[in-house]
Design a protein around this motif. Structure first.
Motif, PDB file in Angstrom:
ATOM      1  N   MET A   1       0.817  -1.201   0.000  1.00 43.26           N
ATOM      2  CA  MET A   1       0.000   0.000   0.000  1.00 43.26           C
ATOM      3  C   MET A   1       0.861   1.266   0.000  1.00 43.26           C
ATOM      4  SD  MET A   1      -3.234  -0.984   2.442  1.00 43.26           S
ATOM      5  CE  MET A   1      -3.965   0.643   2.254  1.00 43.26           C
ATOM      6  N   ARG A   2       1.959   1.226   0.718  1.00 40.44           N
ATOM      7  CA  ARG A   2       2.855   2.391   0.684  1.00 40.44           C
ATOM      8  C   ARG A   2       3.415   2.576  -0.719  1.00 40.44           C
ATOM      9  NH1 ARG A   2       5.573   6.081   3.544  1.00 40.44           N
ATOM     10  NH2 ARG A   2       7.688   6.605   2.894  1.00 40.44           N
ATOM     11  N   PHE A   3       3.754   1.488  -1.365  1.00 41.25           N
ATOM     12  CA  PHE A   3       4.248   1.561  -2.737  1.00 41.25           C
ATOM     13  C   PHE A   3       3.184   2.168  -3.656  1.00 41.25           C
ATOM     14  CE2 PHE A   3       4.450  -0.447  -6.970  1.00 41.25           C
ATOM     15  CZ  PHE A   3       5.679   0.054  -7.399  1.00 41.25           C
ATOM     16  N   LEU A   4       1.942   1.713  -3.495  1.00 43.71           N
ATOM     17  CA  LEU A   4       0.858   2.262  -4.310  1.00 43.71           C
ATOM     18  C   LEU A   4       0.694   3.761  -4.066  1.00 43.71           C
ATOM     19  CD1 LEU A   4      -1.815  -0.562  -3.932  1.00 43.71           C
ATOM     20  CD2 LEU A   4      -0.614   0.061  -6.035  1.00 43.71           C
ATOM     21  N   ALA A   5       0.835   4.171  -2.804  1.00 48.30           N
ATOM     22  CA  ALA A   5       0.727   5.598  -2.486  1.00 48.30           C
ATOM     23  C   ALA A   5       1.858   6.382  -3.135  1.00 48.30           C
ATOM     24  CB  ALA A   5       0.735   5.799  -0.977  1.00 48.30           C
ATOM     25  N   LEU A   6       3.064   5.852  -3.110  1.00 51.17           N
ATOM     26  CA  LEU A   6       4.196   6.520  -3.743  1.00 51.17           C
ATOM     27  C   LEU A   6       3.989   6.632  -5.251  1.00 51.17           C
ATOM     28  CD1 LEU A   6       7.075   4.829  -1.716  1.00 51.17           C
ATOM     29  CD2 LEU A   6       6.535   7.275  -1.717  1.00 51.17           C
ATOM     30  N   MET A   7       3.437   5.565  -5.851  1.00 52.04           N
ATOM     31  CA  MET A   7       3.168   5.606  -7.282  1.00 52.04           C
ATOM     32  C   MET A   7       2.065   6.618  -7.608  1.00 52.04           C
ATOM     33  SD  MET A   7       5.293   3.709  -8.859  1.00 52.04           S
ATOM     34  CE  MET A   7       4.512   3.592 -10.463  1.00 52.04           C
ATOM     35  N   THR A   8       1.065   6.684  -6.744  1.00 55.41           N
ATOM     36  CA  THR A   8       0.007   7.682  -6.939  1.00 55.41           C
ATOM     37  C   THR A   8       0.594   9.079  -6.907  1.00 55.41           C
ATOM     38  OG1 THR A   8      -1.626   6.225  -5.903  1.00 55.41           O
ATOM     39  CG2 THR A   8      -2.177   8.557  -6.027  1.00 55.41           C
ATOM     40  N   GLN A   9       1.468   9.318  -5.955  1.00 51.86           N
ATOM     41  CA  GLN A   9       2.089  10.630  -5.796  1.00 51.86           C
ATOM     42  C   GLN A   9       2.996  10.959  -6.982  1.00 51.86           C
ATOM     43  OE1 GLN A   9       5.056  11.228  -2.550  1.00 51.86           O
ATOM     44  NE2 GLN A   9       3.558  12.651  -1.712  1.00 51.86           N
ATOM     45  N   ALA A  10       3.705   9.942  -7.476  1.00 55.24           N
ATOM     46  CA  ALA A  10       4.692  10.175  -8.527  1.00 55.24           C
ATOM     47  C   ALA A  10       4.073  10.243  -9.919  1.00 55.24           C
ATOM     48  CB  ALA A  10       5.751   9.078  -8.490  1.00 55.24           C
ATOM     49  N   VAL A  11       3.077   9.393 -10.183  1.00 58.25           N
ATOM     50  CA  VAL A  11       2.541   9.241 -11.533  1.00 58.25           C
ATOM     51  C   VAL A  11       1.153   9.843 -11.674  1.00 58.25           C
ATOM     52  CG1 VAL A  11       1.973   7.567 -13.345  1.00 58.25           C
ATOM     53  CG2 VAL A  11       3.919   7.157 -11.829  1.00 58.25           C
ATOM     54  N   GLY A  12       0.343   9.707 -10.603  1.00 55.42           N
ATOM     55  CA  GLY A  12      -0.985  10.288 -10.626  1.00 55.42           C
ATOM     56  C   GLY A  12      -2.042   9.472 -11.333  1.00 55.42           C
ATOM     57  N   LYS A  13      -1.741   8.230 -11.683  1.00 62.34           N
ATOM     58  CA  LYS A  13      -2.727   7.400 -12.366  1.00 62.34           C
ATOM     59  C   LYS A  13      -3.847   7.007 -11.403  1.00 62.34           C
ATOM     60  CE  LYS A  13      -0.069   5.302 -16.124  1.00 62.34           C
ATOM     61  NZ  LYS A  13       0.348   4.012 -16.737  1.00 62.34           N
ATOM     62  N   ALA A  14      -5.061   7.054 -11.910  1.00 63.25           N
ATOM     63  CA  ALA A  14      -6.208   6.729 -11.068  1.00 63.25           C
ATOM     64  C   ALA A  14      -6.171   5.286 -10.584  1.00 63.25           C
ATOM     65  CB  ALA A  14      -7.501   6.994 -11.840  1.00 63.25           C
ATOM     66  N   GLY A  15      -5.595   4.393 -11.372  1.00 67.23           N
ATOM     67  CA  GLY A  15      -5.551   2.983 -10.983  1.00 67.23           C
ATOM     68  C   GLY A  15      -4.795   2.743  -9.703  1.00 67.23           C
ATOM     69  N   TYR A  16      -3.689   3.453  -9.517  1.00 68.56           N
ATOM     70  CA  TYR A  16      -2.909   3.311  -8.284  1.00 68.56           C
ATOM     71  C   TYR A  16      -3.709   3.837  -7.093  1.00 68.56           C
ATOM     72  CZ  TYR A  16       1.105   2.521 -11.377  1.00 68.56           C
ATOM     73  OH  TYR A  16       1.964   2.033 -12.322  1.00 68.56           O
ATOM     74  N   ARG A  17      -4.343   4.978  -7.296  1.00 68.58           N
ATOM     75  CA  ARG A  17      -5.133   5.571  -6.229  1.00 68.58           C
ATOM     76  C   ARG A  17      -6.310   4.672  -5.861  1.00 68.58           C
ATOM     77  NH1 ARG A  17      -7.014  11.774  -5.514  1.00 68.58           N
ATOM     78  NH2 ARG A  17      -8.467  11.484  -3.781  1.00 68.58           N
ATOM     79  N   ASP A  18      -6.985   4.140  -6.854  1.00 68.97           N
ATOM     80  CA  ASP A  18      -8.126   3.261  -6.591  1.00 68.97           C
ATOM     81  C   ASP A  18      -7.703   2.018  -5.822  1.00 68.97           C
ATOM     82  OD1 ASP A  18      -9.684   5.060  -7.954  1.00 68.97           O
ATOM     83  OD2 ASP A  18      -9.796   3.883  -9.800  1.00 68.97           O
ATOM     84  N   ALA A  19      -6.563   1.451  -6.193  1.00 67.26           N
ATOM     85  CA  ALA A  19      -6.068   0.255  -5.509  1.00 67.26           C
ATOM     86  C   ALA A  19      -5.734   0.566  -4.054  1.00 67.26           C
ATOM     87  CB  ALA A  19      -4.842  -0.291  -6.231  1.00 67.26           C
ATOM     88  N   PHE A  20      -5.093   1.723  -3.839  1.00 64.10           N
ATOM     89  CA  PHE A  20      -4.761   2.112  -2.466  1.00 64.10           C
ATOM     90  C   PHE A  20      -6.031   2.298  -1.648  1.00 64.10           C
ATOM     91  CE2 PHE A  20      -4.079   5.161   0.908  1.00 64.10           C
ATOM     92  CZ  PHE A  20      -2.940   4.685   1.517  1.00 64.10           C
ATOM     93  N   GLU A  21      -7.020   2.965  -2.205  1.00 64.02           N
ATOM     94  CA  GLU A  21      -8.259   3.217  -1.466  1.00 64.02           C
ATOM     95  C   GLU A  21      -8.979   1.919  -1.133  1.00 64.02           C
ATOM     96  OE1 GLU A  21     -10.308   6.015  -3.940  1.00 64.02           O
ATOM     97  OE2 GLU A  21      -9.255   7.746  -3.059  1.00 64.02           O
ATOM     98  N   ARG A  22      -8.925   0.946  -2.050  1.00 61.74           N
ATOM     99  CA  ARG A  22      -9.515  -0.371  -1.733  1.00 61.74           C
ATOM    100  C   ARG A  22      -8.772  -1.012  -0.566  1.00 61.74           C
ATOM    101  NH1 ARG A  22      -9.755  -0.806  -7.413  1.00 61.74           N
ATOM    102  NH2 ARG A  22      -7.932  -2.203  -7.471  1.00 61.74           N
ATOM    103  N   GLY A  23      -7.449  -0.805  -0.516  1.00 57.91           N
ATOM    104  CA  GLY A  23      -6.669  -1.329   0.604  1.00 57.91           C
ATOM    105  C   GLY A  23      -7.043  -0.680   1.916  1.00 57.91           C
ATOM    106  N   ILE A  24      -7.233   0.643   1.911  1.00 57.53           N
ATOM    107  CA  ILE A  24      -7.659   1.342   3.126  1.00 57.53           C
ATOM    108  C   ILE A  24      -9.012   0.822   3.583  1.00 57.53           C
ATOM    109  CG2 ILE A  24      -8.584   3.565   3.944  1.00 57.53           C
ATOM    110  CD1 ILE A  24      -5.665   3.576   4.220  1.00 57.53           C
ATOM    111  N   ASP A  25      -9.926   0.680   2.662  1.00 58.61           N
ATOM    112  CA  ASP A  25     -11.266   0.193   3.015  1.00 58.61           C
ATOM    113  C   ASP A  25     -11.199  -1.212   3.600  1.00 58.61           C
ATOM    114  OD1 ASP A  25     -12.234   2.583   2.070  1.00 58.61           O
ATOM    115  OD2 ASP A  25     -12.886   1.778   0.134  1.00 58.61           O
ATOM    116  N   TYR A  26     -10.306  -2.035   3.063  1.00 56.49           N
ATOM    117  CA  TYR A  26     -10.112  -3.390   3.587  1.00 56.49           C
ATOM    118  C   TYR A  26      -9.587  -3.356   5.018  1.00 56.49           C
ATOM    119  CZ  TYR A  26      -7.680  -7.853   4.254  1.00 56.49           C
ATOM    120  OH  TYR A  26      -7.207  -9.037   4.767  1.00 56.49           O
ATOM    121  N   LEU A  27      -8.586  -2.530   5.273  1.00 56.05           N
ATOM    122  CA  LEU A  27      -8.024  -2.441   6.624  1.00 56.05           C
ATOM    123  C   LEU A  27      -9.062  -1.941   7.624  1.00 56.05           C
ATOM    124  CD1 LEU A  27      -4.453  -1.000   5.943  1.00 56.05           C
ATOM    125  CD2 LEU A  27      -5.088  -3.368   6.437  1.00 56.05           C
TER     126      LEU A  27
END
Length: 260
Positions: A1-27
């Motif tokens: 999830m930290r990796f996904l957050a870093l990728m979201t910050q660096a690249v800005g693709k919605a797919g990374y952000r969506d995956a991270f948010e699904r992880g937060i919801d799971y936790l």
């Protein structure tokens, strides 16, 4: 999830952000009402459902949720609703840490690698992970508590109690060495060595604070060399986990507050 957050910050693709948010919801969904987290979710029968400090599982979750709730980088992109929920989940988790700290004769000690999700008592993990006091997982818990910016008196007491306990149970005059046995197999043994650096046991007996060692047969032993070779060579029963905490991290961070 930290990796996904870093990728979201660096690249800005919605797919990374969506995956991270699904992880937060799971936790958030997997947290027990009492504030703990199981090892697996959805829940499974057995030790998988215990509140799990083992291998820093719960501390890693709490660190991510705490930083997400605070809007820290690389999680600043997370929406306000999830930030609020993450911060609240972290508060509940910290409260659970305080509630599961084991007391002996009225004094705070440390934690077990896993606690029963209902009673909060120390609990069995795998067959070689008995209800006990942990000389390993406790280090990660204390380090996490020391990172809290404005610790309450209860948090300070938890840190002080755990550090005092760790200082009292170190093992002197022993080292663990690797060797090849008569069958050509890799093995380990504990040997006397007056010049050896301090060691700590992974498991200490509840009530006595004696180092204990348990193989796959679940039999409690007090001599590392008596458990089966497969576990001696394949599991960390003795180590130096608290060394840096006690020598460096704790004295440095303790200066931020005045313990009672």
């Amino acid at each position: 999830m930290r990796f996904l957050a870093l990728m979201t910050q660096a690249v800005g693709k919605a797919g990374y952000r969506d995956a991270f948010e699904r992880g937060i919801d799971y936790l958030l969904a997997s947290q027990y009402p009492n504030g703990g987290w199981p090892q697996y979710f959805p829940l499974r029968e057995g030790y998988y459902s215990r509140i799990t400090y083992n291998d820093s599982a719960m501390v890693n979750v709490l660190t991510l949720l705490r930083d997400t709730g605070a809007g820290k980088a690389p999680y600043s992109f997370v929406d306000g609703s999830r930030q609020v929920k993450a911060a609240a989940a972290a508060v509940r988790g910290i409260d659970l840490i305080l509630r599961t700290q084991v007391k002996q004769e009225g004094k705070l000690t440390v934690w077990c690698a896993q606690h029963d999700e209902n009673t909060l008592d120390p609990a069995w993990g795998r067959d070689y992970e008995p209800p006990s006091l942990s000389g390993s997982e406790t280090v990660g818990i204390v380090s996490f508590l020391m990172e809290i910016e404005r610790p309450t008196p209860e948090i300070i007491a938890a840190i002080e109690g755990a550090v005092a306990w760790l200082q009292s149970v170190n093992i002197r005059g022993m080292r663990v060495e690797e060797f090849t046995n008569e069958s050509g197999e890799r093995d380990r043994r504990a040997v006397a060595d007056p010049s050896a650096p301090l060691l700590w046991a992974r498991f200490y007996e509840l009530g006595t604070n004696r180092p204990i060692f348990t193989g796959r047969d679940r039999v409690i032993r007090y001599d590392f060399n008596e458990i089966e070779r497969e576990r001696r060579a394949g599991y960390a029963y003795l180590g130096s986990w608290p060394t840096k905490l006690l020598a460096d991290d704790y004295p440095r961070r303790r200066a931020r507050y005045k313990p009672r």
